[in-house]
Design a protein around this motif. Structure first.
Motif, PDB file in Angstrom:
ATOM      1  N   ALA A  12       0.840  -1.208   0.000  1.00 24.05           N
ATOM      2  CA  ALA A  12       0.000   0.000   0.000  1.00 24.05           C
ATOM      3  C   ALA A  12       0.870   1.252   0.000  1.00 24.05           C
ATOM      4  N   TRP A  16       0.847   3.939  -1.971  1.00 27.58           N
ATOM      5  CA  TRP A  16       0.224   5.250  -2.217  1.00 27.58           C
ATOM      6  C   TRP A  16      -1.230   5.235  -1.769  1.00 27.58           C
ATOM      7  N   LYS A  17      -1.794   6.441  -1.720  1.00 26.36           N
ATOM      8  CA  LYS A  17      -3.179   6.579  -1.252  1.00 26.36           C
ATOM      9  C   LYS A  17      -4.162   5.801  -2.117  1.00 26.36           C
ATOM     10  N   ASN A  18      -4.029   5.965  -3.432  1.00 22.16           N
ATOM     11  CA  ASN A  18      -5.048   5.390  -4.323  1.00 22.16           C
ATOM     12  C   ASN A  18      -4.507   4.304  -5.227  1.00 22.16           C
ATOM     13  N   LYS A  19      -3.264   3.918  -5.007  1.00 27.56           N
ATOM     14  CA  LYS A  19      -2.654   2.946  -5.906  1.00 27.56           C
ATOM     15  C   LYS A  19      -1.755   2.031  -5.093  1.00 27.56           C
TER      16      LYS A  19
END
Lengths: 131, 348
Positions: B85, B87-90
């Protein structure tokens, strides 16, 4: 865990340029038992004397380089810049006239993403003396 | 000091995390502490104590080898993490995670570690990790690299799982299928907790739990264990209810009431197959015993079962006690090493 220690009293001071105050900085430590890539920072939120700091005014200084705070939150930020365990991450808040020398109430919320636990968030509030 | 014993004792540098975090000791200081406790093996968290991580220079390797020589110890294990995890969205793709895992395995080889504690997807059971960690497919891809470099992937079987939990089996099956025996089981003593440690009581009370209730439940767990009967929380539930548990108690109780030690017989049966062992501990009782794990029994099972390898001290009481002050990790580990030597008959 380290919640009481994520906001340090080290290096709290105004940042000057050409004889004028242009901002102020604080130093943070990680809320985890190991270092993490900077891109695993989920949130750094600061409140000074009850006022929220605009994230767009924050820059992060790490190992001789400076990144706008909002950059490190982006989904393509490099994965190999580590916030080393025990090492301080300096956050500078750009602000005309900086902060008045003396004591201020500072509140920090720090959230980090880890591999096997959900995102962990820590808060820490301290009275810090700014030089 | 190096020995030729079948069971050797090491220290995971995780144990000294506060000393490092608060700059009382650097990497060398932590290695000196481990060597001074009588240990002969070092488990290193690259993510914590190798400042140039994720890259390791030859200069660091030289320094590391120098430290191993100076303190008369050897490197035994490097801890792997699966930070998917990012990054926030990727999240990292499987290919990217594979690349990162390879990096840990190569780093282990560079530092001379023959074992990597792999953060496999089920190491603390299922349903807790928000992302997919190192799964069977990933381990299958890593096996050829491990075979080439001679690095064993240790599957840490942490509570609530046990070494004989079927969720770890697919990893061993894939190694067998490929004929590459470079993944094996690692026992973690968290599976043998018969009650919760008193190290956690203070913190839970500071979080709002009721001290009397915690002591009552813990004493009931101890009583059951030393009487040789299983602890069944439902049998004391009505008594706990009479003590007026608050909301914090109600949140904590289901978690701490689950403690029951895994089978020592099974540990003995599996001992010769284990590739690494974490000597987890939190605190000691007034007699110098670990206050929630029956070390004499656990170590007896490993010895009688023919375990050959390292048991590394993994002190975890720091995390439960350091919110109110300094926890003397060096002293805790010193006592722990002495206790393990006692149990194994190394002191006589």
């Amino acid at each position: 865990m380290y919640d009481n220690h994520i906001l340090t009293d080290v290096g709290c001071r105004n940042v000057w340029e050409n004889g004028k105050k242009v901002g102020y900085g604080v130093n943070l430590k990680i809320n985890y038992y190991r270092g993490l890539p900077l891109c695993c920072v989920d949130e750094i939120a600061l409140e000074v004397d009850g006022e929220k700091v605009d994230p767009a005014d924050m820059v992060v200084q790490h190992r001789g380089r400076e990144y706008p705070y909002l950059e490190i939150l982006k989904d393509d930020f490099p994965t190999d810049f580590y916030w080393v365990f025990g090492e301080m991450l300096r956050v500078v808040i750009k602000k005309e006239n900086g902060i008045a020398q003396g004591r201020h109430q500072v509140k920090l919320k720090l959230a980090t993403r880890r591999s096997y636990t959900p995102t962990m968030s820590a808060t820490c509030e301290k009275t810090l003396t700014f030089a | 000091m190096k020995t030729n014993r079948d069971i050797k004792l090491g220290v995971s540098l995780y144990s000294y995390q506060d000393n490092y975090y608060f700059h009382k000791h650097d990497l060398e200081g932590c290695i000196a502490a481990a060597a001074g406790s009588g240990a002969e093996g070092i488990e290193v968290f690259a993510d914590s104590m190798i400042a140039e991580w994720p890259y390791i220079t030859d200069a660091f390797v030289d320094k590391w080898n120098g430290l191993m020589a100076r303190y008369g110890v050897e490197q035994v294990c490097l801890d792997h993490f699966a930070d998917r995890a990012m990054w926030k969205n990727k999240q990292l793709s499987d290919d990217q995670l594979f690349e990162r895992s390879s990096m840990y395995i190569k780093a282990a080889r560079k530092l001379g570690c023959s074992t990597v504690r792999i953060l496999h997807n089920e190491h603390i059971g299922t349903g807790f990790s928000p992302v997919r960690l190192t799964d069977v497919k990933e381990v299958e891809r890593l096996l050829p690299l491990c075979a080439e470099l001679g690095v064993m992937m240790a599957l840490e079987c942490h509570a609530p799982t046990t070494i004989d939990d079927s969720i770890h089996e697919p990893y061993l099956e894939v190694a067998e299928k490929l004929g590459m025996p470079f993944v094996g089981l690692q026992a973690d003593f968290s599976s043998y907790e018969y009650c919760f440690s008193k190290a956690g009581i203070g913190m839970m009370v500071r979080q709002g739990a009721t001290e009397e209730i915690l002591h009552f439940v813990r004493n009931s767990q101890r009583e059951a264990y030393f009487n040789g009967v299983p602890f069944v929380y439902d049998e004391i539930k009505h008594l706990v209810e009479k003590m007026n548990p608050n909301e914090v108690d109600r949140k904590i109780l289901p978690r701490i009431a689950k403690k029951s030690p895994a089978s020592y017989e099974t540990l003995k049966k599996y001992a010769s197959k284990l590739v690494y062992v974490h000597g987890k501990f939190f605190d000691f009782d007034e007699n110098g015993q670990v206050d929630n794990i029956d070390y004499p029994k656990v170590l007896q099972a490993l010895q009688e079962g023919g375990y050959k390898g390292y048991i590394s001290s993994e002190f975890e009481g720091n995390r439960s006690m350091n919110d109110i002050g300094w926890v003397d990790e060096i002293e805790y580990v010193r006592k722990h090493q002495a206790l393990m030597r006692d149990c194994l008959g190394y002191n006589g």
